[in-house]
Design a protein around this motif. Sequence first.
Motif, PDB file in Angstrom:
ATOM      1  N   MET A 197       0.836  -1.193   0.000  1.00  0.00           N
ATOM      2  CA  MET A 197       0.000   0.000   0.000  1.00  0.00           C
ATOM      3  C   MET A 197       0.873   1.247   0.000  1.00  0.00           C
ATOM      4  N   ASP A 198       0.551   2.183  -0.890  1.00  0.00           N
ATOM      5  CA  ASP A 198       1.300   3.435  -0.975  1.00  0.00           C
ATOM      6  C   ASP A 198       0.530   4.544  -0.273  1.00  0.00           C
ATOM      7  N   TYR A 199       1.178   5.179   0.684  1.00  0.00           N
ATOM      8  CA  TYR A 199       0.590   6.333   1.360  1.00  0.00           C
ATOM      9  C   TYR A 199       0.874   7.588   0.544  1.00  0.00           C
ATOM     10  N   ASP A 200      -0.051   8.533   0.581  1.00  0.00           N
ATOM     11  CA  ASP A 200       0.136   9.802  -0.105  1.00  0.00           C
ATOM     12  C   ASP A 200       0.985  10.725   0.762  1.00  0.00           C
ATOM     13  N   VAL A 201       2.204  10.999   0.332  1.00  0.00           N
ATOM     14  CA  VAL A 201       3.087  11.905   1.070  1.00  0.00           C
ATOM     15  C   VAL A 201       3.447  13.116   0.205  1.00  0.00           C
ATOM     16  N   SER A 202       2.584  13.394  -0.776  1.00  0.00           N
ATOM     17  CA  SER A 202       2.907  14.442  -1.742  1.00  0.00           C
ATOM     18  C   SER A 202       2.780  15.850  -1.181  1.00  0.00           C
ATOM     19  N   SER A 203       1.988  16.020  -0.125  1.00  0.00           N
ATOM     20  CA  SER A 203       1.794  17.347   0.437  1.00  0.00           C
ATOM     21  C   SER A 203       2.334  17.420   1.864  1.00  0.00           C
TER      22      SER A 203
ATOM     23  N   VAL B 129     -10.941   4.036   8.652  1.00  0.00           N
ATOM     24  CA  VAL B 129      -9.483   3.853   8.607  1.00  0.00           C
ATOM     25  C   VAL B 129      -9.049   2.730   7.662  1.00  0.00           C
ATOM     26  N   ARG B 130      -9.948   1.840   7.316  1.00  0.00           N
ATOM     27  CA  ARG B 130      -9.577   0.644   6.545  1.00  0.00           C
ATOM     28  C   ARG B 130      -8.814   0.944   5.251  1.00  0.00           C
ATOM     29  N   PRO B 131      -9.149   1.979   4.465  1.00  0.00           N
ATOM     30  CA  PRO B 131      -8.405   2.214   3.218  1.00  0.00           C
ATOM     31  C   PRO B 131      -6.917   2.483   3.422  1.00  0.00           C
ATOM     32  N   TYR B 132      -6.512   2.777   4.639  1.00  0.00           N
ATOM     33  CA  TYR B 132      -5.116   3.126   4.920  1.00  0.00           C
ATOM     34  C   TYR B 132      -4.391   2.030   5.708  1.00  0.00           C
ATOM     35  N   VAL B 133      -4.996   0.850   5.761  1.00  0.00           N
ATOM     36  CA  VAL B 133      -4.443  -0.255   6.543  1.00  0.00           C
ATOM     37  C   VAL B 133      -3.808  -1.272   5.599  1.00  0.00           C
TER      38      VAL B 133
END
Length: 218
Positions: A1-7, A183-187
């Motif tokens: 899973m890729d977290y968005d760290v663009s901002s 929270v599930r989409p980020y797990v």
Amino acid sequence: MDYDVSSKVERRGILAGMLLGKGYRNQNNFYIQDAGDREEYLIFKKDILEQITSKPVSLQRWNSKNGQQLRLEPKLIPIIRVLVKKLYPGGTPKITPEFLEFLTPQGIAIWFMDKGSRSFKKKQGQIHALEIYLNTHLTKESNEVIVAYFSQKWGFKWGLSKTKTAYRLRMGTKEGKRFLTFVRPYVPETMLYKVETESAQSESHQAPPTSSNTKATT
């Protein structure tokens, strides 16, 4: 899973969640320490920290009387310095509305994966209710700040649950399922057992029963 760290907002939110979870202050920086059986989850965090800092992060291992331990410490960057200073004014942790406002859904997911747990309550051998906890183990006043934040910012209603030495947050079945869906989409896959809400799915992931009436996972 890729977290968005663009901002900057997302990077700050993720780091705030890590600090509230398994993060521990180390002067102006922080480190993450966890048990050896969570290595896959630590590698997930390691990858995120490397994206945020644009620098390699080492994963240290050692054996203790409690089994293998793992530790991550990111390279110090300005955003980390600022967050550590805000969470540890005067050198001791203090939960404030200002700090909680840094959180994003990604950061909240990390906080729950680190310090959340869930249990299925049984009646006459059948699971009839779900309880979830955010094991903050803070004072009543600090937890009330967190309760107010979740209610005002995200519309989630947490209650307080007293432990032997402090307090934690609790949700029942309806609200708990709503929060876990949030929270599930980020797990990542390795931590999905934390957010499963159906008893049939959960049985293979359950920790040993904490009592004759409740099965819990942490």
